[in-house]
Design an enzyme around this catalytic site. Sequence first.
Site, mmCIF file in Angstrom:
data_model
loop_
_atom_site.group_PDB
_atom_site.id
_atom_site.type_symbol
_atom_site.label_atom_id
_atom_site.label_comp_id
_atom_site.label_asym_id
_atom_site.label_seq_id
_atom_site.Cartn_x
_atom_site.Cartn_y
_atom_site.Cartn_z
ATOM 1 C CG HIS A 6 29.047 12.719 79.405
ATOM 2 N ND1 HIS A 6 29.050 11.295 78.472
ATOM 3 C CD2 HIS A 6 29.359 13.403 78.282
ATOM 4 C CE1 HIS A 6 29.213 11.303 77.200
ATOM 5 N NE2 HIS A 6 29.178 12.546 76.748
ATOM 6 C CG ASP B 23 35.667 15.254 72.401
ATOM 7 O OD1 ASP B 23 34.966 14.389 72.284
ATOM 8 O OD2 ASP B 23 36.515 15.687 71.590
ATOM 9 N N GLY B 24 35.555 12.955 74.530
ATOM 10 C CA GLY B 24 36.426 11.660 74.888
ATOM 11 C C GLY B 24 35.781 10.739 75.877
ATOM 12 C CG ASN B 25 33.097 11.987 78.559
ATOM 13 O OD1 ASN B 25 33.357 11.835 79.869
ATOM 14 N ND2 ASN B 25 32.537 13.052 77.946
ATOM 15 N N GLY B 26 33.305 8.590 75.534
ATOM 16 C CA GLY B 26 32.977 7.186 74.836
ATOM 17 C C GLY B 26 34.266 6.449 74.770
ATOM 18 N NE ARG B 27 37.308 9.662 71.543
ATOM 19 C CZ ARG B 27 37.900 10.926 71.312
ATOM 20 N NH1 ARG B 27 39.132 11.087 70.693
ATOM 21 N NH2 ARG B 27 37.146 11.867 71.247
ATOM 22 C CG MET B 28 38.263 8.814 78.340
ATOM 23 S SD MET B 28 40.204 8.100 79.139
ATOM 24 C CE MET B 28 39.733 8.502 80.510
ATOM 25 N N GLY B 29 35.184 5.596 77.981
ATOM 26 C CA GLY B 29 34.477 4.373 78.651
ATOM 27 C C GLY B 29 34.690 2.949 78.222
ATOM 28 N NE ARG B 30 34.301 2.984 72.096
ATOM 29 C CZ ARG B 30 33.626 4.209 72.003
ATOM 30 N NH1 ARG B 30 32.431 4.342 72.409
ATOM 31 N NH2 ARG B 30 34.265 5.300 71.121
#
Length: 506
Positions: free
Chosen positions: A443, A447-454
Amino acid sequence: MNDISQKLADSLEQLQLLQESGVVAIQSKQLSRVHRERLLKHGFIREVIRGWYIPAMPDEKPGDSTSWYTSFWDFCGAYLSERFEQSWSLSPEQSISLHIGDRTVPQQLLVRSPKGNNKPTAFLHNTSIFDVRLNLPDAEHIENLEGLNVYSLASALVYCSANQFQQTPIQMRTALSMVTDASDVLSVLLAGNHSVIAGRLVGAFRNIGRGLIADNILKGMQAADLKVYEEDPFEDKALVSFGRRDVSPYVNRMRLMWAQMRENVIVHFPSALSRTIDIEIYMAEVEDKYVTDAYHSLSIEGYRVTRELIELVRSGNWQAEGSDESKKHLDAMAAKGYWDAFQEVKKAVRSVLEGRNSGDVLEQAHSDWYLALFGPSVAAGIIKQSDLAGYRTGPVYIRQSMHTPPNREAVRDMMPTLFDLLAEEENAAVRVVLGHFIFVYIHPYFDGNGRMGRFIMNLMMAAGGFPWTVVPVERRDEYMEALEAASVGQDIVPFTKFLASLLPTS
């Protein structure tokens, strides 16, 4: 301001004073009954147990655990110190977890104190403290770690249960790797004539490649006429060998997790496709999936976007300056940022399709993705320009998760190691699954970790010949539960199976 609002503002000022003084665990005596009841009614504090409260947000839904998980450790430190003064310590096993930086919220926190009553105290969300009536070791073996009394690393390794080496091998090997010489551990062993434990630790150090430390423990015990029988307490040999020098426990733990998890990923995820990829056709298919991908990825994060808005952004006809309402609208800024980031991700996808190493490409490109993702929000004044400087500069918490991401210093150690692991990894499926998981585990951004992960997942998909893959918002709960199982329990199988289920069957 009406009378009700004024009274609530007065109560909030009292809460603010407590928070500014560093108080997280609020005792009833620290707030008047009027202020306490008013703050409770409006959802600004929550009762944990009788007479003890934590700050909360009024928009939390019933059953939301976020405020509790973010307050857990500070609350426990304050509560235990009030109850037992300084005559308490977390168990050796829990002490090890904290020494290696693992602040996952446990279901039950084990505490030792001569004043313990040998029964649990129930807290929120099925968590509890169990205080055991036991004498504590000498004061020199206890230290304070961010408000929590814990066994020193050396004494925790000596006094922890033998079963711990088999039950939590990643944590134990990580803790062992933090020991740079035999002195502190040997001192505890000699003081207690712990010859059996010495044999276990000698075998454990040798298991991770620290033979010099193992030999020095043996020599020290033998010099004191204590007979030691060496035994390896681990069920298997370490898949990662540690050198002599001190290395970040966060990096060591991440390498161990990668080594342990990769085998399960290989078993449960399809093999990379061997077909020759037509780059232009692949890129056209990626472009065709943009609207669907943006809609689902943003919706997973809680943004309320429409396919019409996404299409408008893609067409280039949407302008923040054209609408005061749009300029202030977080959802619109998120959609614009996603479009800009998608263009940068496509450049990286083309690079790996042309044969470049996906780990190297990610290392060079990921900051460009992040800048693009949040550039529109900076331009609109929604977030500060300094927020684009790089990795986060403070703590971050994941909503509803018992996993606490590593601290800011650890992030700066772990991210380069993630790129190295991806660059070195030969198996495409492992890069897909662990690239996504480890990134969100770290992490690195506020912010934005989920979008970056995908995005990372799909970059690795391309490198393995898999198609661009969308995580549907309808399966968000399953997705988050699988990530939680991997983060908290180190069980990567549910997440692997989840991602595999998204791939086409033919």
